[in-house]
Design an enzyme around this catalytic site. Structure first.
Site, short mmCIF file in Angstrom:
data_model
loop_
_atom_site.label_atom_id
_atom_site.label_comp_id
_atom_site.label_asym_id
_atom_site.label_seq_id
_atom_site.Cartn_x
_atom_site.Cartn_y
_atom_site.Cartn_z
N SER A 191 0.83 -1.20 0.00
CA SER A 191 0.00 0.00 0.00
C SER A 191 0.88 1.26 0.00
O SER A 191 1.63 1.47 -0.94
CB SER A 191 -0.95 -0.06 1.21
OG SER A 191 -1.97 0.89 1.09
N ASP B 13 -8.59 -4.91 -5.71
CA ASP B 13 -8.33 -3.68 -4.95
C ASP B 13 -9.23 -2.58 -5.50
O ASP B 13 -9.24 -2.32 -6.70
CB ASP B 13 -6.85 -3.30 -5.09
CG ASP B 13 -6.41 -2.29 -4.04
OD1 ASP B 13 -7.20 -1.38 -3.70
OD2 ASP B 13 -5.27 -2.40 -3.56
N HIS C 213 -7.94 -4.88 -1.34
CA HIS C 213 -6.67 -4.21 -1.04
C HIS C 213 -5.80 -5.05 -0.11
O HIS C 213 -4.57 -5.10 -0.26
CB HIS C 213 -6.96 -2.85 -0.40
CG HIS C 213 -5.73 -2.04 -0.13
ND1 HIS C 213 -4.91 -1.59 -1.14
CD2 HIS C 213 -5.17 -1.63 1.02
CE1 HIS C 213 -3.90 -0.92 -0.61
NE2 HIS C 213 -4.02 -0.94 0.70
#
Lengths: 344, 344
Positions: free
Chosen positions: A126, A282, A313
């Protein structure tokens, strides 16, 4: 014995925005022998140095028996210098905006303090993925591999707008007081709003439809929302959260000289082998962005290696055994390829 | 001349929750000749009776020259009985939870007041779509067609969690005061939080990536966020918003006797020709839900007719000429098929 987290003073450190600091620091944990190939893993949004988002350990490809692994906290993340732990003039809401390039500049100081001249890999999940890309653009010859999971090299407009939700939910709480809240009077409803405005984005709709939060040990949807989101975000400092959101929203690896926003040129500058691992479900760091980035890189540099998962995600965060194994296997294959080339 | 909105008193009206009312009403606008085939169009979340979400007019398939078109406001939507316009004991935060079945029960009273014995069609966008499905389940023999766009027959867990964001952003504002705010002191930061926590969901990531908000007349992303979202949501009453969210989150057409949550049985009860028109890029009322619903219906009842669009959820709201034309053409074809069968 609790794992040892250490503190590295950054000394004289000037941010891209021009702010000069002398007392800032990075917190990190180093695993393995410092003579082994070095792997850097920056934290993700809301994560800590000891978060196991990227699989690290003796049972994984990234094992300290083979690599020198530096787990480092992002500026703003609450461990390294952040609004919540910085003295005047940069305390609390006066903490300056941190760019991805600032994160990487600080981390380079830490890495060089170990005598490292080239990183074997930078990997992260991320926002950790964003930092991995930033490394490859900012210091192309310093990085052998990058393995970003569930991330991309810039914050898309859609991603930016998603973040407006949690941010403004927090700002809606009058007790935020422009960041001048006290520890005894924090904007807890704003933190809950932040958590809930984030929650729908974190996992895929299929994951929700199949009630997979039960696999994480929660008894029902509300139990999951309270314990995973409300309590997770509720434990964070509001100014720290907003600092991270700022870094994220402004994140674009081409926002440094000589690229000045020329994203393609920045992608072309990458020399590291880039194993691009977004998740197919995601909702904000979309897989298609990673596919496009690989197309922009020089031939042979990037490999699009999506995590085919319903974990959204979180697929890139060791959230489940299948996706964790996919990371381990993919990275092992990548490293083996490079090792074979280097030997040849 | 401003279009005429009229008020229909519901008389004695008891909600599913048991609350008895005598002074509630529906606001509506009726177009065309009341002897023509009747089409009912309930409002969507945040919409008004005069919103042109479903294409209605002489240039469209749903033309008042051919159909008697009733545009009706949902309970809770701010025009029909709602927290903002209801007297004690159901004023403001004391407004009772409204189920989809309550909406339809109220609308049936209105429809029957015109002497209508069967609706030619019920069509609506988003929450209007949910009401369309509800009609077909609650009064199967009363409806010839339903055409729900960008909706589904129940609120999925993911959709529920998405709504937790806007809701809790609003609740984070201390000025909400458990719904006891005054008109001179509204929770405007909470409304902004609500708007921003919603904004990322309304259009697709591709739409954002291509800066399509410029097609709506906005000069940049922030201009769009302020004028479309902040001002749009900011004009609404906070208690009304929360009433609608409650109706939405509890929305499930099978939540009435004799189904009691048996979703498949409810789908099997549908007799209306159901033209199911979700958007392929809707992030919360996902197209796959509509596809599944059609599979659950009796053979020949449902037709899955997705709007292939990058306009996300808004594809079903006449947001752009291509998707509007697709609605017009699809509905014209549906009606022609039925007319041919009825003549045969």
């Amino acid at each position: 014995m609790a794992p040892k987290v250490e503190r590295f003073p950054l000394g004289e450190f000037t941010l891209l925005g021009g702010q000069k600091t002398t007392d800032w620091f990075l917190e990190y944990r180093a695993l393995g022998n410092s003579q082994s190939p070095a792997v850097l893993k920056p934290t993700c949004f809301g994560g800590s140095i000891l978060s196991n988002d990227i699989p690290v350990g003796e049972e994984h490809t990234l094992t300290p028996t083979k690599y020198f692994i530096i787990l480092v906290g992002m500026l703003g993340g609450g461990e390294s210098s952040s609004p919540s732990n910085t003295k005047a003039p940069y305390d609390g809401p006066r903490f300056p905006p941190i760019m991805l390039a600032d994160q990487v500049a600080a981390q380079k100081k830490l890495v060089e303090s170990f005598g490292i001249q080239k990183l074997w890999a930078v990997t992260g999940y991320s926002m950790g993925a964003m930092q991995s890309y930033q490394w490859a653009v900012q210091f192309p010859s310093f990085v052998q591999h990058i393995i970003p999971t569930s991330g991309s090299a810039r914050c898309s407009p859609h991603n930016h707008v998603f973040l407006e939700g949690p941010k403004n939910a927090l700002l809606a709480d009058g007790r935020f007081k422009n960041g001048e809240y006290t520890k005894n009077d924090i904007p807890d409803l704003g933190l809950k709003g932040f958590a809930r405005a984030y929650s729908g984005w974190g996992f895929s709709s299929t994951w929700y439809r199949e009630h997979r939060y039960k696999e994480l040990g929660f008894k029902d949807l509300e139990d999951y929302l309270v314990k995973y989101w409300d309590e997770g975000i509720g434990a964070m400092d509001p100014n720290d959260l907003l600092s991270l959101v700022k870094t994220w929203q402004t994140g674009d690896v081409s926002n440094i000289p000589p690229y000045h926003g020329d994203f393609k040129a920045a992608m072309q500058a990458i020399e590291a082998r880039a194993l691009i691992m977004p998740s197919t479900t995601d909702q904000y760091f979309e897989a298609i962005a990673g596919e496009y980035e690989v197309l922009l890189m020089k031939p042979g540099v990037g490999k699009y290696n999506p995590i085919i998962s319903i974990w959204g995600h979180q697929a890139g965060a060791s959230s489940n055994p299948i996706d964790t194994k996919f990371y381990d296997d993919s990275v092992a294959e990548l490293f083996a390829e490079t090792e074979a080339k280097l030997k040849a």
